[in-house]
Design an enzyme around this catalytic site. Structure first.
Site, PDB file in Angstrom:
ATOM      1  CG  HIS A 196      -2.083   0.899   1.127  1.00  0.00           C
ATOM      2  ND1 HIS A 196      -2.076   2.211   1.521  1.00  0.00           N
ATOM      3  CD2 HIS A 196      -3.330   0.664   0.679  1.00  0.00           C
ATOM      4  CE1 HIS A 196      -3.276   2.742   1.334  1.00  0.00           C
ATOM      5  NE2 HIS A 196      -4.043   1.820   0.826  1.00  0.00           N
ATOM      6  CG  PHE A 197      -0.710   2.321  -3.032  1.00  0.00           C
ATOM      7  CD1 PHE A 197      -1.636   1.369  -3.452  1.00  0.00           C
ATOM      8  CD2 PHE A 197      -1.175   3.426  -2.354  1.00  0.00           C
ATOM      9  CE1 PHE A 197      -2.988   1.555  -3.225  1.00  0.00           C
ATOM     10  CE2 PHE A 197      -2.536   3.608  -2.111  1.00  0.00           C
ATOM     11  CZ  PHE A 197      -3.445   2.672  -2.549  1.00  0.00           C
TER      12      PHE A 197
END
Length: 155
Positions: A49-50
């Protein structure tokens, strides 16, 4: 600092990787608490993420607020080892800025009401004085069920 992570773990049942409070800076009994979450790149959620653009998931900011508020409530419960606080609702959640590795979340929680086993909290998370997230959180205190004798609190 009023409570460090070792003292926090004596009150909250959460453990790594899901403990979202590193320190408590201020406490006004049954009214208000201020906690800190140090956001570091080695948090497991940053792997996905991410990739290449790590951002703390918004729901984890809410969880950090809830844990901080829960700590304030559990401080007042004599048999807290046999209780859990369940998140039951979130109202008015707003996310104002991304939180990234290296940030320090300041978690400010105010008790709006507490009746019986139900509590309503107002939370704000800031980074360097800038609002990152805010929400009204509701929780319910329940009896903790223990699956094994080893999980039961010491008497």
């Amino acid at each position: 600092m009023i409570l460090d992570v070792v003292e926090i773990q004596k009150i909250l049942p959460h453990r790594y990787p899901f403990l979202m409070v590193d320190a408590i800076l201020e406490i006004e009994k049954l009214k208000r608490i201020v906690g800190i979450k140090n956001v570091t790149i080695n948090e497991a959620y940053f792997q996905g993420h991410f990739p290449g653009k790590p951002i703390m998931p918004a729901v984890l900011m809410l969880e950090a607020m809830a844990q901080t508020g829960g700590l304030l409530l559990l401080l007042e419960i004599p048999d807290r080892d046999s209780k859990l606080l369940y998140f039951v609702a979130v109202d008015g959640a707003r996310f104002r800025r991304p939180v990234v590795p290296g940030d320090q979340l300041r978690l400010e929680i105010i008790v709006k009401s507490w009746r019986g086993d139900f509590c309503k909290l107002e939370g704000k998370a800031t980074v360097n004085g800038q609002l990152a997230a805010e929400a009204t959180l509701m929780c319910k205190m329940v009896d903790r069920e223990f699956g094994t004798k080893a999980e039961e609190p010491a008497k």
